[in-house]
Scaffold this active site. Structure first.
Site, PDB file in Angstrom:
ATOM      1  N   HIS A 223       6.585  -0.775  -5.578  1.00  0.00           N
ATOM      2  CA  HIS A 223       5.247  -1.070  -5.040  1.00  0.00           C
ATOM      3  C   HIS A 223       5.015  -0.551  -3.625  1.00  0.00           C
ATOM      4  O   HIS A 223       3.925  -0.665  -3.089  1.00  0.00           O
ATOM      5  CB  HIS A 223       4.995  -2.570  -5.064  1.00  0.00           C
ATOM      6  CG  HIS A 223       5.720  -3.314  -3.983  1.00  0.00           C
ATOM      7  ND1 HIS A 223       7.045  -3.636  -4.073  1.00  0.00           N
ATOM      8  CD2 HIS A 223       5.303  -3.755  -2.779  1.00  0.00           C
ATOM      9  CE1 HIS A 223       7.418  -4.255  -2.980  1.00  0.00           C
ATOM     10  NE2 HIS A 223       6.390  -4.347  -2.159  1.00  0.00           N
TER      11      HIS A 223
HETATM   12  C1  UD1 Z   1       2.024  -6.778   0.219  1.00  0.00           C
HETATM   13  C2  UD1 Z   1       2.846  -6.677   1.514  1.00  0.00           C
HETATM   14  C3  UD1 Z   1       4.229  -6.127   1.203  1.00  0.00           C
HETATM   15  C4  UD1 Z   1       4.911  -6.913   0.108  1.00  0.00           C
HETATM   16  C5  UD1 Z   1       3.993  -6.917  -1.106  1.00  0.00           C
HETATM   17  C6  UD1 Z   1       4.574  -7.672  -2.263  1.00  0.00           C
HETATM   18  C7  UD1 Z   1       1.608  -6.166   3.576  1.00  0.00           C
HETATM   19  C8  UD1 Z   1       1.325  -5.109   4.560  1.00  0.00           C
HETATM   20  N1  UD1 Z   1       2.232  -5.765   2.450  1.00  0.00           N
HETATM   21  O1  UD1 Z   1       1.823  -5.459  -0.251  1.00  0.00           O
HETATM   22  O2  UD1 Z   1       5.022  -6.206   2.367  1.00  0.00           O
HETATM   23  O3  UD1 Z   1       6.147  -6.327  -0.204  1.00  0.00           O
HETATM   24  O4  UD1 Z   1       2.764  -7.536  -0.714  1.00  0.00           O
HETATM   25  O5  UD1 Z   1       3.719  -7.591  -3.342  1.00  0.00           O
HETATM   26  O6  UD1 Z   1       1.282  -7.296   3.807  1.00  0.00           O
HETATM   27  N2  UD1 Z   1      -3.790  -6.724  -5.639  1.00  0.00           N
HETATM   28  C9  UD1 Z   1      -4.248  -7.353  -6.762  1.00  0.00           C
HETATM   29  N3  UD1 Z   1      -4.014  -8.697  -6.859  1.00  0.00           N
HETATM   30  C10 UD1 Z   1      -3.380  -9.405  -5.900  1.00  0.00           C
HETATM   31  C11 UD1 Z   1      -2.941  -8.739  -4.741  1.00  0.00           C
HETATM   32  C12 UD1 Z   1      -3.155  -7.401  -4.636  1.00  0.00           C
HETATM   33  O7  UD1 Z   1      -4.811  -6.760  -7.659  1.00  0.00           O
HETATM   34  O8  UD1 Z   1      -3.204 -10.629  -6.068  1.00  0.00           O
HETATM   35  C13 UD1 Z   1      -4.006  -5.260  -5.528  1.00  0.00           C
HETATM   36  C14 UD1 Z   1      -5.252  -4.876  -4.800  1.00  0.00           C
HETATM   37  O9  UD1 Z   1      -5.750  -3.736  -5.405  1.00  0.00           O
HETATM   38  C15 UD1 Z   1      -4.755  -4.524  -3.430  1.00  0.00           C
HETATM   39  C16 UD1 Z   1      -3.374  -3.979  -3.702  1.00  0.00           C
HETATM   40  O10 UD1 Z   1      -2.899  -4.713  -4.822  1.00  0.00           O
HETATM   41  O11 UD1 Z   1      -5.583  -3.625  -2.774  1.00  0.00           O
HETATM   42  C17 UD1 Z   1      -2.407  -4.148  -2.564  1.00  0.00           C
HETATM   43  O12 UD1 Z   1      -2.368  -5.509  -2.123  1.00  0.00           O
HETATM   44  P1  UD1 Z   1      -2.000  -5.846  -0.591  1.00  0.00           P
HETATM   45  O13 UD1 Z   1      -1.973  -7.301  -0.383  1.00  0.00           O
HETATM   46  O14 UD1 Z   1      -2.894  -5.042   0.293  1.00  0.00           O
HETATM   47  O15 UD1 Z   1      -0.575  -5.222  -0.404  1.00  0.00           O
HETATM   48  P2  UD1 Z   1       0.706  -5.136  -1.340  1.00  0.00           P
HETATM   49  O16 UD1 Z   1       0.887  -3.732  -1.749  1.00  0.00           O
HETATM   50  O17 UD1 Z   1       0.706  -6.175  -2.406  1.00  0.00           O
END
Ligand code: UD1
Length: 387
Positions: A223
């Site tokens: 991820h």
């Molecule tokens: C975040 C953390 C990362 C951690 C990871 C675990 C930061 C900078 N990054 O990254 O350190 O390892 O979580 O998962 O804080 N999304 C969904 N549903 C959700 C959450 C996210 O669909 O419940 C999708 C959305 O499209 C979103 C993307 O995932 O834009 C990324 O989510 P985000 O919280 O920005 O960062 P992660 O890549 O999950």
């Protein structure tokens, strides 16, 4: 004399929940034992992760108390997400005015809430000081400032009053950055507390039956933006997984960020038609732990999984150039391989040939980190904290 400590803990994204669970458990144990002062635990969920499978299922699996507040921020760019958490958290902090603010890990919620609390201005009438700022899992450094988490780690540590570390490198890094010695406490790993507490229950999961998994399998997670956000990189990793699957069956629970990109870059068909790669939605904690424990190997770019694999003695091929958790290499099962397909295949072959690394469990990864943290917090508050 404090009769009650108001402790506020922050959780935002999936890797936070395992750590919060251990803190919540240790607080509960402290309160039940009638030790003083009592701790009133206020849990704030920022809503950074909000999908049922990325959030709610973890609270259920881990028995974490329902959050007292949910800020509901959701996704966004780094700036937008961090700013939104800060705006919404400020009013909660003003209303609750805790004695201690505890944050875990390195996600955007971690730095956003720490930054707000470090500069909070209560009204004069309230006669309150800002809370004691506590960072759990402090001092880890990948020395890669292109990683958003590295920025979050450095800044959170710089602002915190008490820094709880999981491994010796954390102490070394903080010392090098000039952190005062009395702020640093080596307490062990709260994520391993949670693993130990839930291993028996995880063993009872029927996930392998449900998924139809063969005896020998590899478990994959991906991820990191550096691995999944650019087409060429993700495509090369997908092709590599297809090759690995010719040697061993793979289970791949796909993170939402990764799934979005796999579809966008038209790679889904390639994974689905490979045979021997089972794609699933993100799995709950107990199901995933069940799968790690009996996996032949892990292939991952996660930070936490490097540690879980080390504790469970499962060989781990890490698809990164660096790690902020070096003890998993010096003492654990972790191999830092990067993203070169030939190197990945070679590492997998070595493991399948029975030449994985021997591991020992790092110091203080013994299930008692949460208790140590609660003890230090109570003692610090009793002495009238140094801030
Ligand atoms: C975040 C953390 C990362 C951690 C990871 C675990 C930061 C900078 N990054 O990254 O350190 O390892 O979580 O998962 O804080 N999304 C969904 N549903 C959700 C959450 C996210 O669909 O419940 C999708 C959305 O499209 C979103 C993307 O995932 O834009 C990324 O989510 P985000 O919280 O920005 O960062 P992660 O890549 O999950």
């Amino acid at each position: 004399m404090h009769k009650e400590i108001r402790l506020m803990s922050i959780a935002g994204a999936r890797p936070n929940f395992m750590k919060l669970a251990a803190i919540a458990k240790a607080v509960e144990k402290h309160n039940v034992s009638n030790a003083t002062p009592l701790i009133r635990h206020i849990i704030v969920h920022t809503g950074q992760h909000y999908d049922e499978k990325m959030s709610k299922s973890f609270f259920e699996d881990l028995g974490i108390p329902k959050p007292d507040r949910n800020l509901g921020v959701g996704s966004g760019s780094h700036a937008a997400q961090t700013a939104e958490i800060m705006k919404r958290f400020e009013s909660v902090l003003l209303q609750e005015s805790p004695d201690v603010l505890l944050v875990v890990g390195d996600v955007n919620s971690t730095i956003a809430c720490t930054l707000v609390a470090s500069k909070i201005e209560y009204s004069r009438a309230a006669q309150r000081k800002r809370p004691l700022l506590v960072h759990v899992e402090a001092g880890l450094r990948s020395f890669d400032r292109d990683m958003p988490e590295e920025i979050n780690r450095i800044l959170t540590d710089a602002l915190s009053d008490l820094l709880f570390v999981t491994e010796q490198s954390g102490i070394d890094n903080l010392r090098r950055e000039g952190v005062l010695e009395n702020k640093i406490r080596f307490v062990g790993n709260v994520m391993i507390d949670t693993l130990i507490q839930h291993l028996e229950k995880a063993r009872q999961s029927d996930i392998k039956k449900r998924l139809g998994v063969p005896e020998r399998y590899g478990l994959v997670t991906l991820h990191r933006p550096s691995n999944v956000d650019q087409k060429e990189v993700l495509e090369s990793l997908v092709d590599c997984l297809v090759e690995v699957a010719k040697k061993i069956f793979l289970i791949f629970p796909v993170h939402p960020r990764t799934f979005k990109n796999i579809k966008e870059f038209s790679l889904l068909e390639r994974l689905q038609s490979a045979g021997h790669i089972l794609l699933t939605e993100p799995l709950g904690y107990l199901d995933f732990l069940n799968l790690i424990e009996t996996a032949t190997l892990m292939i991952t770019d996660s930070g936490g999984i490097q540690e879980e694999a080390t504790f469970l003695s499962v060989p781990c091929v890490t698809l990164r150039e660096n790690t902020e958790r070096p003890v998993t290499i010096t003492e654990g099962t972790n191999l830092l391989i990067g993203t070169n397909p030939e190197k990945i295949l070679k590492a997998v072959e070595e493991i399948l040939a029975g030449r994985g690394k021997e591991a020992k469990v790092p110091k203080y990864w013994d299930g008692k980190a949460g208790e140590r943290i609660v003890k230090v917090l109570c003692a610090t508050i009793r002495q009238g904290s140094s801030i």
